[in-house]
Design an enzyme around this catalytic site. Sequence first.
Site, PDB file in Angstrom:
ATOM      1  N   LYS A  22       0.477  -1.282  -0.157  1.00 26.22           N
ATOM      2  CA  LYS A  22      -0.013   0.080  -0.372  1.00 26.22           C
ATOM      3  C   LYS A  22       1.048   1.455  -0.185  1.00 26.22           C
ATOM      4  CE  LYS A  22      -1.826   2.082   4.274  1.00 26.22           C
ATOM      5  NZ  LYS A  22      -0.737   3.417   4.575  1.00 26.22           N
ATOM      6  N   ASN A  23       1.529   1.294   0.641  1.00 21.89           N
ATOM      7  CA  ASN A  23       2.771   2.439   0.825  1.00 21.89           C
ATOM      8  C   ASN A  23       4.017   2.534  -0.111  1.00 21.89           C
ATOM      9  OD1 ASN A  23       0.833   2.977   3.465  1.00 21.89           O
ATOM     10  ND2 ASN A  23       2.903   2.576   4.912  1.00 21.89           N
ATOM     11  N   CYS A 130      -3.742  12.624  12.560  1.00 16.53           N
ATOM     12  CA  CYS A 130      -4.817  11.645  13.166  1.00 16.53           C
ATOM     13  C   CYS A 130      -4.540  10.462  14.556  1.00 16.53           C
ATOM     14  CB  CYS A 130      -4.193  10.369  11.416  1.00 16.53           C
ATOM     15  SG  CYS A 130      -2.229  10.018  11.940  1.00 16.53           S
ATOM     16  N   ARG A 135       1.379  14.281  13.334  1.00 17.17           N
ATOM     17  CA  ARG A 135       1.872  13.908  11.752  1.00 17.17           C
ATOM     18  C   ARG A 135       1.852  15.801  10.528  1.00 17.17           C
ATOM     19  NH1 ARG A 135      -0.725   9.088   9.457  1.00 17.17           N
ATOM     20  NH2 ARG A 135       1.620   9.220   7.958  1.00 17.17           N
ATOM     21  N   ASP A 322       5.486   0.978  11.554  1.00 17.63           N
ATOM     22  CA  ASP A 322       3.862  -0.116  11.238  1.00 17.63           C
ATOM     23  C   ASP A 322       3.659  -1.257  11.724  1.00 17.63           C
ATOM     24  OD1 ASP A 322       3.694   2.440  10.058  1.00 17.63           O
ATOM     25  OD2 ASP A 322       3.972   1.800   8.156  1.00 17.63           O
ATOM     26  N   ARG A 414      -7.983   0.011   4.817  1.00 22.65           N
ATOM     27  CA  ARG A 414      -7.408   0.944   4.456  1.00 22.65           C
ATOM     28  C   ARG A 414      -5.731   0.487   4.234  1.00 22.65           C
ATOM     29  NH1 ARG A 414      -6.215   4.699   8.647  1.00 22.65           N
ATOM     30  NH2 ARG A 414      -4.174   5.630   6.592  1.00 22.65           N
TER      31      ARG A 414
HETATM   32  N1  EPU Z   1       6.911  14.443   9.348  1.00 26.96           N
HETATM   33  C1  EPU Z   1       7.633  15.822  10.105  1.00 26.96           C
HETATM   34  N2  EPU Z   1       7.285  16.592   9.183  1.00 26.96           N
HETATM   35  C2  EPU Z   1       6.870  16.097   8.255  1.00 26.96           C
HETATM   36  C3  EPU Z   1       6.952  14.704   7.856  1.00 26.96           C
HETATM   37  C4  EPU Z   1       7.224  13.935   8.851  1.00 26.96           C
HETATM   38  O1  EPU Z   1       8.466  16.136  11.687  1.00 26.96           O
HETATM   39  O2  EPU Z   1       6.806  17.002   7.323  1.00 26.96           O
HETATM   40  C5  EPU Z   1       7.777  13.674  11.339  1.00 26.96           C
HETATM   41  C6  EPU Z   1       6.615  12.751  11.560  1.00 26.96           C
HETATM   42  O3  EPU Z   1       5.696  13.345  12.662  1.00 26.96           O
HETATM   43  C7  EPU Z   1       6.829  11.425  12.006  1.00 26.96           C
HETATM   44  C8  EPU Z   1       8.458  11.373  11.811  1.00 26.96           C
HETATM   45  O4  EPU Z   1       8.654  12.635  11.155  1.00 26.96           O
HETATM   46  O5  EPU Z   1       7.435  11.781  13.232  1.00 26.96           O
HETATM   47  C9  EPU Z   1       8.245  10.596  10.269  1.00 26.96           C
HETATM   48  O6  EPU Z   1       7.416  10.753   9.336  1.00 26.96           O
HETATM   49  P1  EPU Z   1       7.034  10.081   7.740  1.00 26.96           P
HETATM   50  O7  EPU Z   1       6.985  11.515   7.254  1.00 26.96           O
HETATM   51  O8  EPU Z   1       8.133   9.099   7.686  1.00 26.96           O
HETATM   52  O9  EPU Z   1       5.978   9.499   7.838  1.00 26.96           O
HETATM   53  P2  EPU Z   1       5.058   9.659   6.172  1.00 26.96           P
HETATM   54  O10 EPU Z   1       5.478   9.686   5.534  1.00 26.96           O
HETATM   55  O11 EPU Z   1       3.422  10.515   6.774  1.00 26.96           O
HETATM   56  C10 EPU Z   1       4.465   7.031   5.676  1.00 26.96           C
HETATM   57  C11 EPU Z   1       3.714   5.882   6.752  1.00 26.96           C
HETATM   58  C12 EPU Z   1       2.866   5.854   7.441  1.00 26.96           C
HETATM   59  C13 EPU Z   1       5.014   5.377   8.040  1.00 26.96           C
HETATM   60  C14 EPU Z   1       5.346   6.424   8.444  1.00 26.96           C
HETATM   61  C15 EPU Z   1       6.572   6.353   8.789  1.00 26.96           C
HETATM   62  C16 EPU Z   1       2.469   5.892   3.871  1.00 26.96           C
HETATM   63  C17 EPU Z   1       1.555   6.648   3.348  1.00 26.96           C
HETATM   64  N3  EPU Z   1       2.314   5.759   5.444  1.00 26.96           N
HETATM   65  O12 EPU Z   1       3.647   7.774   6.497  1.00 26.96           O
HETATM   66  O13 EPU Z   1       2.349   4.041   7.497  1.00 26.96           O
HETATM   67  O14 EPU Z   1       3.924   4.895   9.859  1.00 26.96           O
HETATM   68  O15 EPU Z   1       5.897   6.715   6.462  1.00 26.96           O
HETATM   69  O16 EPU Z   1       7.300   4.901   8.179  1.00 26.96           O
HETATM   70  O17 EPU Z   1       3.622   5.121   3.004  1.00 26.96           O
HETATM   71  C18 EPU Z   1       0.658   3.056   7.779  1.00 26.96           C
HETATM   72  O18 EPU Z   1       0.744   1.934   6.306  1.00 26.96           O
HETATM   73  O19 EPU Z   1      -0.353   2.816   8.953  1.00 26.96           O
HETATM   74  C19 EPU Z   1       1.459   4.180   8.497  1.00 26.96           C
HETATM   75  C20 EPU Z   1       0.995   4.929   9.352  1.00 26.96           C
END
Ligand code: EPU
Length: 440
Positions: A22-23, A130, A135, A322, A414
């Site tokens: 999915k991701n 969320c 986030r 995750d 989801r």
């Molecule tokens: N963060 C910031 N600023 C940003 C972006 C992220 O401070 O602009 C922080 C976040 O709050 C967090 C950390 O950086 O503490 C890492 O977040 P990341 O940006 O890596 O998360 P994401 O890219 O939004 C993806 C996955 C998540 C998974 C995370 C971490 C997708 C669609 N989502 O989210 O998946 O937990 O990476 O590996 O790829 C799930 O599938 O259940 C899920 C939540």
Amino acid sequence: MDSFLIRGGNSLRGKVEISGSKNSALPILAACLMAEEKTTLRGVPRLSDINSMIGLIKELGCDVYRHEPSGDSGMTGGPPLNGPLDITVKSEKNCEARYDIVKTMRASICVLGPLLAKRGRAIVSIPGGCAIGDRPVDLHVRGLEKLGAMFRNENGNIVGEVRGRLKGCRMYLGGAQGPTVLGTINVMCAAALAEGDTVLVGAACEPEVVDCADMLNKMGAKIRGQGTPEIRIEGVEKLRGVEHRIIPDRIECGTFIIASAITNSPLELKHCNLDHLIAVTDLLEEMGVRMTRENGTIFVNPTGRPRPIEMTTQPYPGFPTDLQAQLMALLCVADGISVITERIFPDRFLHVGELNRMGARVRKEGPTAIIQGTMELAGAPVMASDLRASAAMVLAGLIARGTTRIDRVYHIDRGYEKIEEKLRALGADITRIKESRAVA
Ligand code: EPU
């Protein structure tokens, strides 16, 4: 809102086919906005988040066609394989990702980079927090600003514009919690079409970043270093349409490994990439779960009650956040006291209260949970609070004495493709109660 009813105690046996990630599929679908011709994606799972992303790219002018399933998976009782997805950009007029879509799926932010790079304009509703934390998306915006995009906030939207073409540069992309997965992908996509060279320092190394970079390279991009903290991108003027197969879902795979461990049942998992799960398999081996691999298949052989462990979630290649909730469900029945620390999303612990309703003994202290293993869990009505927490409830329900009812399973829909069909095919007693009956 459907519910699951699980009667615990059945052993599992057999083979299960792991779906495409999915991701990986979500940002790759967004990257298709940058292709000049038709892109064909194989292995895109049928999930509600994927449907939301397909809905979004259709609003942004894409034609999306899903082919019929291409035969059955070969797993008795398991769901059929999905047909490929064709995506063709027909119009570049609309550049807006509306709040109605973004609020149901935060990954909508992935269209920001592709839209700015290809169309020079993007309006994306700001995703709120969320169940797993605040986030923020500041790192996405900061990275795209460094490439020359200009942003303003308007009515809860990020409005971005580019004068001429984005310009490559060297930048640091990490934040307080380390690298960002979707932020890295967003900026990498934009830099692929920028003028000149970009170096992303502090980039996320997750396999989903690599999968997207590999597809972009097939499309004509010039990206090197994906999978390391330094990604180098030489900008190109155009990206063509290609065929691409999405990588296996490492989180679904890890969840089924834990399903095998928690039920003490040997399972065969097809279509996996164990290299993506090294931190998970090493830890589970320490807990007493034996695993062997043969090409893309993993044979999981648990050896009785798991041993307790200490684990901290980390960016890839560390143990993924995750799988934290699912591991916790397993540790609830381990032979001793375990400790989990959550470093990526320090508030991602909504499952603790629900597991405790089932007789678990988990105590939370800041970003750490202390888990006293018990001999058994007891079925109870519980609530699915987010995607991975719901998976933890399902795992706990598989071994709980009596019946577990999990409400609000739209969360699990989801991100887990037909999880109840896959588990039933392995011998679990799990039924979906449709909304009308669930309410009655
Ligand atoms: N963060 C910031 N600023 C940003 C972006 C992220 O401070 O602009 C922080 C976040 O709050 C967090 C950390 O950086 O503490 C890492 O977040 P990341 O940006 O890596 O998360 P994401 O890219 O939004 C993806 C996955 C998540 C998974 C995370 C971490 C997708 C669609 N989502 O989210 O998946 O937990 O990476 O590996 O790829 C799930 O599938 O259940 C899920 C939540």
